[in-house]
Design a protein around this motif. Structure first.
Motif, PDB file in Angstrom:
ATOM      1  N   ALA A  74       0.885  -1.157   0.000  1.00  0.00           N
ATOM      2  CA  ALA A  74       0.000   0.000   0.000  1.00  0.00           C
ATOM      3  C   ALA A  74       0.923   1.206   0.000  1.00  0.00           C
ATOM      4  O   ALA A  74       1.960   1.205   0.669  1.00  0.00           O
ATOM      5  CB  ALA A  74      -0.898  -0.005   1.227  1.00  0.00           C
ATOM      6  N   LYS A  75       0.572   2.207  -0.751  1.00  0.00           N
ATOM      7  CA  LYS A  75       1.396   3.406  -0.808  1.00  0.00           C
ATOM      8  C   LYS A  75       0.628   4.568  -0.204  1.00  0.00           C
ATOM      9  O   LYS A  75      -0.545   4.771  -0.504  1.00  0.00           O
ATOM     10  CB  LYS A  75       1.798   3.704  -2.244  1.00  0.00           C
ATOM     11  CG  LYS A  75       2.690   2.628  -2.808  1.00  0.00           C
ATOM     12  CD  LYS A  75       3.232   2.998  -4.165  1.00  0.00           C
ATOM     13  CE  LYS A  75       3.983   1.820  -4.730  1.00  0.00           C
ATOM     14  NZ  LYS A  75       5.377   1.924  -4.692  1.00  0.00           N
ATOM     15  N   VAL A  76       1.321   5.313   0.656  1.00  0.00           N
ATOM     16  CA  VAL A  76       0.752   6.492   1.290  1.00  0.00           C
ATOM     17  C   VAL A  76       1.616   7.675   0.898  1.00  0.00           C
ATOM     18  O   VAL A  76       2.841   7.662   1.092  1.00  0.00           O
ATOM     19  CB  VAL A  76       0.701   6.351   2.825  1.00  0.00           C
ATOM     20  CG1 VAL A  76       0.163   7.622   3.464  1.00  0.00           C
ATOM     21  CG2 VAL A  76      -0.143   5.145   3.229  1.00  0.00           C
TER      22      VAL A  76
ATOM     23  N   LYS B  92      -2.076  19.881   1.959  1.00  0.00           N
ATOM     24  CA  LYS B  92      -3.425  20.343   1.679  1.00  0.00           C
ATOM     25  C   LYS B  92      -3.745  21.464   2.665  1.00  0.00           C
ATOM     26  O   LYS B  92      -3.610  21.273   3.876  1.00  0.00           O
ATOM     27  CB  LYS B  92      -4.413  19.189   1.824  1.00  0.00           C
ATOM     28  CG  LYS B  92      -5.801  19.482   1.247  1.00  0.00           C
ATOM     29  CD  LYS B  92      -6.722  18.282   1.402  1.00  0.00           C
ATOM     30  CE  LYS B  92      -6.499  17.353   0.222  1.00  0.00           C
ATOM     31  NZ  LYS B  92      -7.465  16.237   0.219  1.00  0.00           N
TER      32      LYS B  92
ATOM     33  N   GLU C 247      -2.278  10.629   2.321  1.00  0.00           N
ATOM     34  CA  GLU C 247      -3.234  10.247   1.281  1.00  0.00           C
ATOM     35  C   GLU C 247      -2.890   8.871   0.748  1.00  0.00           C
ATOM     36  O   GLU C 247      -1.792   8.694   0.210  1.00  0.00           O
ATOM     37  CB  GLU C 247      -3.216  11.267   0.148  1.00  0.00           C
ATOM     38  CG  GLU C 247      -3.763  12.610   0.558  1.00  0.00           C
ATOM     39  CD  GLU C 247      -3.795  13.591  -0.607  1.00  0.00           C
ATOM     40  OE1 GLU C 247      -3.181  13.335  -1.661  1.00  0.00           O
ATOM     41  OE2 GLU C 247      -4.425  14.632  -0.446  1.00  0.00           O
ATOM     42  N   PRO C 248      -3.752   7.907   0.906  1.00  0.00           N
ATOM     43  CA  PRO C 248      -5.025   7.974   1.620  1.00  0.00           C
ATOM     44  C   PRO C 248      -4.783   7.963   3.130  1.00  0.00           C
ATOM     45  O   PRO C 248      -3.737   7.506   3.601  1.00  0.00           O
ATOM     46  CB  PRO C 248      -5.766   6.719   1.170  1.00  0.00           C
ATOM     47  CG  PRO C 248      -4.676   5.751   0.813  1.00  0.00           C
ATOM     48  CD  PRO C 248      -3.533   6.579   0.297  1.00  0.00           C
ATOM     49  N   ALA C 249      -5.764   8.429   3.870  1.00  0.00           N
ATOM     50  CA  ALA C 249      -5.641   8.489   5.329  1.00  0.00           C
ATOM     51  C   ALA C 249      -5.697   7.089   5.944  1.00  0.00           C
ATOM     52  O   ALA C 249      -5.117   6.848   7.002  1.00  0.00           O
ATOM     53  CB  ALA C 249      -6.738   9.364   5.920  1.00  0.00           C
ATOM     54  N   THR C 250      -6.380   6.165   5.287  1.00  0.00           N
ATOM     55  CA  THR C 250      -6.487   4.786   5.774  1.00  0.00           C
ATOM     56  C   THR C 250      -6.151   3.830   4.640  1.00  0.00           C
ATOM     57  O   THR C 250      -6.647   3.987   3.530  1.00  0.00           O
ATOM     58  CB  THR C 250      -7.911   4.490   6.290  1.00  0.00           C
ATOM     59  OG1 THR C 250      -8.228   5.396   7.343  1.00  0.00           O
ATOM     60  CG2 THR C 250      -8.035   3.066   6.794  1.00  0.00           C
ATOM     61  N   VAL C 251      -5.286   2.868   4.932  1.00  0.00           N
ATOM     62  CA  VAL C 251      -4.991   1.800   3.982  1.00  0.00           C
ATOM     63  C   VAL C 251      -5.302   0.469   4.652  1.00  0.00           C
ATOM     64  O   VAL C 251      -5.184   0.337   5.874  1.00  0.00           O
ATOM     65  CB  VAL C 251      -3.523   1.824   3.490  1.00  0.00           C
ATOM     66  CG1 VAL C 251      -3.255   3.077   2.675  1.00  0.00           C
ATOM     67  CG2 VAL C 251      -2.545   1.703   4.632  1.00  0.00           C
ATOM     68  N   THR C 252      -5.704  -0.502   3.849  1.00  0.00           N
ATOM     69  CA  THR C 252      -6.018  -1.833   4.354  1.00  0.00           C
ATOM     70  C   THR C 252      -5.105  -2.832   3.661  1.00  0.00           C
ATOM     71  O   THR C 252      -5.006  -2.846   2.423  1.00  0.00           O
ATOM     72  CB  THR C 252      -7.494  -2.181   4.092  1.00  0.00           C
ATOM     73  OG1 THR C 252      -8.319  -1.204   4.740  1.00  0.00           O
ATOM     74  CG2 THR C 252      -7.837  -3.558   4.627  1.00  0.00           C
TER      75      THR C 252
ATOM     76  N   TRP D 264       5.605   4.876   2.623  1.00  0.00           N
ATOM     77  CA  TRP D 264       5.263   6.291   2.732  1.00  0.00           C
ATOM     78  C   TRP D 264       6.261   7.076   1.906  1.00  0.00           C
ATOM     79  O   TRP D 264       7.464   6.832   1.964  1.00  0.00           O
ATOM     80  CB  TRP D 264       5.351   6.760   4.186  1.00  0.00           C
ATOM     81  CG  TRP D 264       4.230   6.297   5.054  1.00  0.00           C
ATOM     82  CD1 TRP D 264       3.086   6.980   5.331  1.00  0.00           C
ATOM     83  CD2 TRP D 264       4.136   5.075   5.783  1.00  0.00           C
ATOM     84  NE1 TRP D 264       2.287   6.246   6.178  1.00  0.00           N
ATOM     85  CE2 TRP D 264       2.905   5.073   6.479  1.00  0.00           C
ATOM     86  CE3 TRP D 264       4.979   3.966   5.918  1.00  0.00           C
ATOM     87  CZ2 TRP D 264       2.502   4.024   7.290  1.00  0.00           C
ATOM     88  CZ3 TRP D 264       4.579   2.917   6.720  1.00  0.00           C
ATOM     89  CH2 TRP D 264       3.351   2.949   7.397  1.00  0.00           C
TER      90      TRP D 264
ATOM     91  N   GLY E  55      -3.137   9.067  10.382  1.00  0.00           N
ATOM     92  CA  GLY E  55      -3.447   8.035   9.400  1.00  0.00           C
ATOM     93  C   GLY E  55      -3.678   6.719  10.105  1.00  0.00           C
ATOM     94  O   GLY E  55      -3.511   6.611  11.323  1.00  0.00           O
TER      95      GLY E  55
END
Length: 151
Positions: free
Chosen positions: A38-40, A45, A52-57, A66, A144
């Protein structure tokens, strides 16, 4: 001479194919081919950093990366909520990390100062929700979450 060149070209192709097959086999044996990411993005902003995104699964064993997309002079880190790690004093099995150690294991306390600077963290942790903050902007609500699902 032409036959010699053709033989050399065939040999080079065969070697290249063997190297490719061996690389694929190594990835399969090491498990690297099965890990997902998952990439954050740490973006800006309204004058403050945001994740972004604030939540990853992800699944247990996957990793999160990150990446800093802030302008120079704005720095952020990723520090997990230590309070959440006081639920279980010992790991469920020998390959997992005790909750008392998860804070240090997951957190990246060093500031990401440079644009495009990134880091990756493997989540070999129990299923659950793991919240984190950017310490310099914690009071501004820069948070996050990583949701880890069991396999």
């Amino acid at each position: 001479m032409s036959n010699l060149l053709k033989s050399v070209a065939r040999a080079v192709k065969a070697i290249a194919l063997m190297v490719l097959i061996m690389a694929c086999a190594f990835n399969l044996m090491s498990g690297a081919a099965w890990a997902s990411a998952a990439k954050v993005l740490i973006a800006e902003k309204q004058g403050k950093p945001v994740f972004e995104p604030a939540t990853v699964t992800i699944k247990s064993g996957d990793y999160v990366e990150w990446s800093n997309n802030l302008t120079a002079g704005t720095a952020c880190n990723v520090v997990f909520d230590q309070v959440k790690f006081n639920r279980y004093p010992t790991p469920a099995d020998e390959n997992q990390i005790a909750d008392s150690e998860l804070f240090s294991y997951l957190s990246h306390q060093e500031l990401l100062n440079n644009p495009k600077e990134s880091f990756r963290k493997d989540f070999n942790v129990p299923a659950g929700e793991y919240t984190y903050v950017c310490e310099p902007y914690e009071n501004a609500g820069v948070t996050g979450k990583v949701v880890v699902q069991s396999n």
